[in-house]
Design a protein around this motif. Sequence first.
Motif, short mmCIF file in Angstrom:
data_model
loop_
_atom_site.label_atom_id
_atom_site.label_comp_id
_atom_site.label_asym_id
_atom_site.label_seq_id
_atom_site.Cartn_x
_atom_site.Cartn_y
_atom_site.Cartn_z
N VAL A 1 0.84 -1.20 0.00
CA VAL A 1 0.00 0.00 0.00
C VAL A 1 0.87 1.25 0.00
CG1 VAL A 1 -1.66 1.34 1.35
CG2 VAL A 1 -1.99 -1.11 1.05
N GLY A 2 1.94 1.23 0.81
CA GLY A 2 2.85 2.37 0.86
C GLY A 2 3.52 2.62 -0.47
N ILE A 3 3.95 1.56 -1.13
CA ILE A 3 4.58 1.70 -2.44
C ILE A 3 3.57 2.22 -3.44
CG2 ILE A 3 5.58 0.39 -4.36
CD1 ILE A 3 6.91 -1.38 -2.20
N TRP A 4 2.32 1.72 -3.40
CA TRP A 4 1.28 2.20 -4.30
C TRP A 4 1.06 3.69 -4.10
CZ3 TRP A 4 -3.34 4.52 -3.03
CH2 TRP A 4 -4.21 4.75 -4.08
N TRP A 5 0.98 4.14 -2.84
CA TRP A 5 0.72 5.55 -2.56
C TRP A 5 1.83 6.42 -3.10
CZ3 TRP A 5 3.02 9.47 0.32
CH2 TRP A 5 2.24 10.59 0.48
N VAL A 6 3.07 6.04 -2.86
CA VAL A 6 4.21 6.84 -3.34
C VAL A 6 4.24 6.87 -4.86
CG1 VAL A 6 6.73 6.93 -3.45
CG2 VAL A 6 5.59 6.51 -1.26
N SER A 7 3.97 5.75 -5.50
CA SER A 7 4.04 5.71 -6.95
C SER A 7 2.89 6.46 -7.60
CB SER A 7 4.09 4.27 -7.46
OG SER A 7 2.86 3.61 -7.20
N ASN A 8 1.80 6.66 -6.87
CA ASN A 8 0.65 7.36 -7.42
C ASN A 8 0.61 8.83 -7.03
OD1 ASN A 8 -0.66 5.41 -8.99
ND2 ASN A 8 -1.33 4.38 -7.14
N ARG A 9 1.64 9.32 -6.41
CA ARG A 9 1.67 10.76 -6.10
C ARG A 9 1.63 11.51 -7.41
NH1 ARG A 9 5.47 12.97 -1.76
NH2 ARG A 9 4.04 14.66 -2.12
N SER A 10 0.96 12.60 -7.38
CA SER A 10 0.70 13.36 -8.59
C SER A 10 1.95 14.07 -9.10
CB SER A 10 -0.39 14.38 -8.27
OG SER A 10 -0.55 15.27 -9.33
N ASP A 11 2.25 13.85 -10.37
CA ASP A 11 3.32 14.62 -11.00
C ASP A 11 2.97 16.10 -10.98
OD1 ASP A 11 4.84 12.39 -11.58
OD2 ASP A 11 4.05 12.18 -13.62
N ALA A 12 1.67 16.39 -11.12
CA ALA A 12 1.23 17.78 -11.10
C ALA A 12 1.59 18.43 -9.77
CB ALA A 12 -0.28 17.87 -11.35
N PHE A 13 1.44 17.69 -8.67
CA PHE A 13 1.79 18.24 -7.36
C PHE A 13 3.28 18.56 -7.30
CE2 PHE A 13 3.40 17.72 -3.05
CZ PHE A 13 2.68 18.72 -2.40
N GLU A 14 4.12 17.63 -7.72
CA GLU A 14 5.57 17.83 -7.69
C GLU A 14 5.96 19.02 -8.58
OE1 GLU A 14 7.40 16.30 -5.54
OE2 GLU A 14 5.82 14.93 -4.94
N GLU A 15 5.32 19.14 -9.74
CA GLU A 15 5.59 20.28 -10.62
C GLU A 15 5.14 21.59 -9.97
OE1 GLU A 15 3.59 19.22 -14.21
OE2 GLU A 15 4.99 17.58 -14.63
N GLY A 16 4.03 21.52 -9.25
CA GLY A 16 3.54 22.70 -8.54
C GLY A 16 4.51 23.16 -7.48
N VAL A 17 5.06 22.23 -6.74
CA VAL A 17 6.04 22.57 -5.70
C VAL A 17 7.26 23.24 -6.34
CG1 VAL A 17 7.63 21.64 -3.96
CG2 VAL A 17 5.28 20.78 -4.09
N ALA A 18 7.74 22.66 -7.43
CA ALA A 18 8.91 23.24 -8.11
C ALA A 18 8.60 24.65 -8.62
CB ALA A 18 9.35 22.34 -9.26
#
Length: 70
Positions: free
Chosen positions: A6-23
């Motif tokens: 479940v933890g691996i699924w959650w990390v792999s499904n984090r939104s690329d959009a979110f990461e791009e937003g942070v950057a």
Amino acid sequence: LALVGVGIWWVSNRSDAFEEGVAAYRAGQREVARARFTEALRDDPRNAGAHVFLGRIARDEGDLQRASTE
């Protein structure tokens, strides 16, 4: 083992959009960041990080009402 999966699924499904937003936010590109966080929320309306950053953007722009409700 199931919890690890479940933890691996959650990390792999984090939104690329979110990461791009942070950057974009860190680079001072508020409009790009806002668009990416909004996209991340379309993917997952419970994305607390996207809500936090949208609140920060609102605060940065002096919109404390919107910041407090995000």
